[in-house]
Design an enzyme around this catalytic site. Structure first.
Site, PDB file in Angstrom:
ATOM      1  N   THR A   1      -4.055   5.202   1.655  1.00 31.73           N
ATOM      2  CA  THR A   1      -4.958   4.041   1.587  1.00 31.73           C
ATOM      3  C   THR A   1      -4.200   2.788   1.123  1.00 31.73           C
ATOM      4  O   THR A   1      -3.143   2.881   0.489  1.00 31.73           O
ATOM      5  CB  THR A   1      -6.106   4.284   0.580  1.00 31.73           C
ATOM      6  OG1 THR A   1      -5.530   4.359  -0.729  1.00 31.73           O
ATOM      7  CG2 THR A   1      -6.872   5.554   0.897  1.00 31.73           C
TER       8      THR A   1
ATOM      9  N   CYS B   1      -6.986 -10.586  16.000  1.00 31.60           N
ATOM     10  CA  CYS B   1      -7.055 -11.747  15.099  1.00 31.60           C
ATOM     11  C   CYS B   1      -7.045 -13.058  15.883  1.00 31.60           C
ATOM     12  O   CYS B   1      -7.463 -14.092  15.365  1.00 31.60           O
ATOM     13  CB  CYS B   1      -5.876 -11.705  14.134  1.00 31.60           C
ATOM     14  SG  CYS B   1      -4.303 -11.587  15.007  1.00 31.60           S
TER      15      CYS B   1
ATOM     16  N   GLU C   1       6.257 -15.278  11.910  1.00 36.43           N
ATOM     17  CA  GLU C   1       6.979 -14.160  12.510  1.00 36.43           C
ATOM     18  C   GLU C   1       7.501 -14.620  13.867  1.00 36.43           C
ATOM     19  O   GLU C   1       7.272 -15.740  14.291  1.00 36.43           O
ATOM     20  CB  GLU C   1       6.024 -12.968  12.677  1.00 36.43           C
ATOM     21  CG  GLU C   1       5.488 -12.453  11.350  1.00 36.43           C
ATOM     22  CD  GLU C   1       4.648 -11.190  11.500  1.00 36.43           C
ATOM     23  OE1 GLU C   1       3.872 -11.097  12.467  1.00 36.43           O
ATOM     24  OE2 GLU C   1       4.766 -10.304  10.641  1.00 36.43           O
TER      25      GLU C   1
HETATM   26  P1  NAP Z   1      -6.846  -4.948   5.717  1.00 40.45           P
HETATM   27  O1  NAP Z   1      -8.004  -4.174   5.236  1.00 40.45           O
HETATM   28  O2  NAP Z   1      -6.441  -6.147   4.970  1.00 40.45           O
HETATM   29  O3  NAP Z   1      -5.646  -3.902   5.803  1.00 40.45           O
HETATM   30  C1  NAP Z   1      -4.387  -4.229   6.318  1.00 40.45           C
HETATM   31  C2  NAP Z   1      -3.364  -3.269   5.758  1.00 40.45           C
HETATM   32  O4  NAP Z   1      -3.255  -3.473   4.354  1.00 40.45           O
HETATM   33  C3  NAP Z   1      -3.736  -1.797   5.934  1.00 40.45           C
HETATM   34  O5  NAP Z   1      -2.588  -1.025   6.109  1.00 40.45           O
HETATM   35  C4  NAP Z   1      -4.391  -1.488   4.598  1.00 40.45           C
HETATM   36  O6  NAP Z   1      -4.413  -0.120   4.330  1.00 40.45           O
HETATM   37  C5  NAP Z   1      -3.500  -2.252   3.659  1.00 40.45           C
HETATM   38  N1  NAP Z   1      -4.068  -2.582   2.364  1.00 40.45           N
HETATM   39  C6  NAP Z   1      -5.374  -2.669   2.008  1.00 40.45           C
HETATM   40  N2  NAP Z   1      -5.467  -2.996   0.690  1.00 40.45           N
HETATM   41  C7  NAP Z   1      -4.205  -3.107   0.215  1.00 40.45           C
HETATM   42  C8  NAP Z   1      -3.640  -3.425  -1.054  1.00 40.45           C
HETATM   43  N3  NAP Z   1      -4.400  -3.682  -2.130  1.00 40.45           N
HETATM   44  N4  NAP Z   1      -2.297  -3.456  -1.193  1.00 40.45           N
HETATM   45  C9  NAP Z   1      -1.505  -3.204  -0.123  1.00 40.45           C
HETATM   46  N5  NAP Z   1      -1.972  -2.886   1.101  1.00 40.45           N
HETATM   47  C10 NAP Z   1      -3.308  -2.854   1.275  1.00 40.45           C
HETATM   48  O7  NAP Z   1      -7.037  -5.406   7.214  1.00 40.45           O
HETATM   49  P2  NAP Z   1      -7.605  -4.557   8.413  1.00 40.45           P
HETATM   50  O8  NAP Z   1      -9.072  -4.390   8.225  1.00 40.45           O
HETATM   51  O9  NAP Z   1      -6.755  -3.351   8.590  1.00 40.45           O
HETATM   52  O10 NAP Z   1      -7.294  -5.523   9.637  1.00 40.45           O
HETATM   53  C11 NAP Z   1      -8.145  -6.527  10.053  1.00 40.45           C
HETATM   54  C12 NAP Z   1      -7.686  -7.872   9.537  1.00 40.45           C
HETATM   55  O11 NAP Z   1      -6.338  -8.109   9.922  1.00 40.45           O
HETATM   56  C13 NAP Z   1      -8.478  -9.009  10.134  1.00 40.45           C
HETATM   57  O12 NAP Z   1      -8.780  -9.923   9.123  1.00 40.45           O
HETATM   58  C14 NAP Z   1      -7.523  -9.618  11.138  1.00 40.45           C
HETATM   59  O13 NAP Z   1      -7.755 -10.984  11.427  1.00 40.45           O
HETATM   60  C15 NAP Z   1      -6.222  -9.418  10.458  1.00 40.45           C
HETATM   61  N6  NAP Z   1      -5.125  -9.482  11.412  1.00 40.45           N
HETATM   62  C16 NAP Z   1      -4.310 -10.566  11.375  1.00 40.45           C
HETATM   63  C17 NAP Z   1      -3.282 -10.681  12.290  1.00 40.45           C
HETATM   64  C18 NAP Z   1      -2.345 -11.868  12.278  1.00 40.45           C
HETATM   65  O14 NAP Z   1      -1.294 -11.796  12.940  1.00 40.45           O
HETATM   66  N7  NAP Z   1      -2.641 -12.945  11.582  1.00 40.45           N
HETATM   67  C19 NAP Z   1      -3.089  -9.678  13.244  1.00 40.45           C
HETATM   68  C20 NAP Z   1      -3.964  -8.591  13.243  1.00 40.45           C
HETATM   69  C21 NAP Z   1      -4.969  -8.493  12.314  1.00 40.45           C
HETATM   70  P3  NAP Z   1      -5.688   0.777   4.725  1.00 40.45           P
HETATM   71  O15 NAP Z   1      -6.184   0.324   6.051  1.00 40.45           O
HETATM   72  O16 NAP Z   1      -5.126   2.123   4.768  1.00 40.45           O
HETATM   73  O17 NAP Z   1      -6.669   0.553   3.645  1.00 40.45           O
END
Ligand code: NAP
Length: 482
Positions: free
Chosen positions: A206, A283, A461
């Protein structure tokens, strides 16, 4: 049941805790594998392997490094079908999309950085008269952390890992626990490609446990993170007092601005994609559509007609346009925003309902949804929904739409549709976004800088930007006598 293991020091291994998480197939709503639930112990083991591998990896010749990365790219390509099926099963995205976009792009990421590193050079500054020569040495940082989200799993995972490795770092990486399968398969591919043990270590679990342990590890000196803005805040807060180098690619609420002078048919078909590709879980999707008033009624009718024709269903059926959302909690979150939109006075023009797919009754399916809004300040139009939901509203002038487009906390990307070059330049310059697409969408040249402004992120990036992030530059000043 299949187990998704950590990949540390070139071998697959179970988590120290022996704790396991459920991994769901979202198209059926069933658990189909178990994921290692890793903790700081596993992250530290991964760090130690990466630390041990660093001196040798950072000293491999550029040609050798490039050849190994190219081999990884080739093996991803050779395993296209297997990886695409794994991605589709894990994420719910149409198999056709995984085959045509996700997996080919994962291969391109390695291929691109295998080449880019051979062209990466640094500057020299001769101070004539002072008899000094300065040159910039770009050195790998050491052990770096890469954390990626679930929406484009292997695509975004490799987008970080490839430049980190190309630049000579060793890596501890964590994919999202929601979609770990292709990252798990990547370990084997890296071994087969001859990547030395410990150079890439993949930890599952997680965010708050495994992810946080990477961020908090005192000797992992840089963190490249893609995910939500709230998680980005948490990571920034932890990393800042440790003075870690940070790259944050965060959420978006991107405007899609349609002027009456655009190529209408092309705009209409691309707008369907920019709204609903990957179930709207990209995103860069244009989730706020602003349409010039003179074509608004026509657009509304034509767009809704096209949206209603999209086929929702099993991701493995070749005619499916809209697969399953990634998880039940995410489906419920998106549905809650549709409810909110109704409360806020939004009019659902089409969609808005969960869908039951024959043979996949427990899958997480939702109709693509178009909401007509009156006030662009409403929460539906301000907050990232990250699902198959778009808002539409008309505008009258360029000035007005610029204010509306910029009036969000995010600034990731924007799309403009116009055939007027003067307007293209005026609006592109004033749009608050890191990426502007004009008469196209998600058109990517990997050499270009990629990233957001405002709450959409910090850093860039892509191309040499990524190689710069994954290296420390050191100026060496040499004094010489004539
Ligand atoms: P997320 O909940 O923020 O999770 C992203 C990653 O971070 C996952 O591997 C997650 O692990 C991990 N994570 C969660 N809490 C953490 C913490 N406290 N410390 C370190 N790592 C942690 O995002 P998501 O729901 O997977 O993805 C959707 C989001 O990503 C959207 O907001 C989207 O806009 C954004 N996104 C941005 C881009 C860009 O290039 N700007 C590209 C794609 C997506 P777990 O999932 O295992 O909890």
């Amino acid at each position: 049941m299949k187990k998704i293991l950590n990949y540390i020091d070139g071998s697959y291994c179970e988590p120290f805790s022996q704790d396991w998480l459920d991994n769901y197939n979202p198209s059926k709503g069933v658990v189909y594998s178990k994921i290692a639930s890793s903790s700081s112990v596993d992250v530290d083991n991964a760090y130690l392997a990466a630390k041990k591998a660093f001196p040798s990896w950072s000293n491999t010749t550029i040609n050798e490094r490039s050849a190994i990365l190219s081999k990884i790219a080739d093996l991803i390509e050779d395993n296209l079908d297997k990886l695409a099926e794994a991605e589709s099963l894990d994420n719910g995205k149409p198999l056709s999309l995984a085959k045509s976009v996700d997996i080919p792009r994962a291969s391109s990421n390695f291929k691109f950085f295998a080449h880019a590193i051979t062209q990466f050079s640094s500057e020299a500054h001769e101070s004539i008269g002072l008899n000094t020569m300065n040159f910039t040495l770009r050195q790998p940082i050491g052990v770096v952390g890469c954390i990626s989200p679930w929406n484009l799993p292997l695509y975004l995972f490799t987008w970080k890992i490839a430049p980190a490795l190309a630049a000579g770092n060793t890596v501890v990486a964590k994919p999202s626990e929601v979609t770990p399968m292709t990252a798990f398969l990547l370990g084997d591919i890296c071994s087969k490609a001859g990547l030395p043990n410990g150079v890439l270590n993949i930890i599952h679990g997680t965010g708050p446990s495994a992810g946080q342990a990477i961020v908090e590890h005192p000797n992992i000196k840089a963190i490249s993170f893609t995910g939500g803005t709230k998680t980005g805040e948490v990571i920034a807060r932890k990393a800042a007092p440790m003075f870690k180098k940070l790259s944050l690619e965060l959420g978006g609420k991107n405007p899609n601005i349609i002027f009456a002078d655009c190529n209408y048919e092309k705009m209409l078909s691309v707008t369907i994609k920019s709204s609903f590709a990957n179930q709207g879980q990209i995103c860069l999707c244009g989730s706020r559509i602003f349409v010039e008033k003179s074509i608004y009624l026509k657009f509304k009718k034509d767009f809704v007609t096209k949206v209603r024709k999209l086929k929702i269903g099993d991701p493995f059926v070749s005619t499916t346009n809209i697969g399953a959302l990634v998880s039940k909690p995410h489906l419920e979150k998106v549905v809650s925003y549709i409810d909110l939109a109704k409360e806020e006075g939004g009019k659902i023009l089409t969609g808005g309902n969960k869908v039951t797919v024959n043979g996949s009754e427990n899958g997480y399916y939702l109709e693509p949804t178009v909401i007509e809004i009156q006030n662009q300040q409403c929460r539906t139009n301000q907050e990232e929904i990250f699902g198959p939901v778009v808002t539409i509203m008309p505008f009258e002038t360029e000035e007005e739409v610029l204010v509306m487009a910029n009036n969000v906390k995010y600034g990731l990307s924007a799309t403009l549709w116009t055939s007027n070059i003067d307007r293209t330049m005026r609006v592109s310059k004033k749009i608050e976004a890191g990426i502007v697409w004009v008469n196209t969408w998600l058109n990517r040249d990997l050499r270009t800088p990629f990233g957001g402004i405002k709450n959409s992120g910090v850093g860039r990036e892509g191309g040499f930007e990524a190689l710069k992030f994954f290296t420390e530059s050191k100026n060496i000043c040499i004094k010489y006598d004539n």
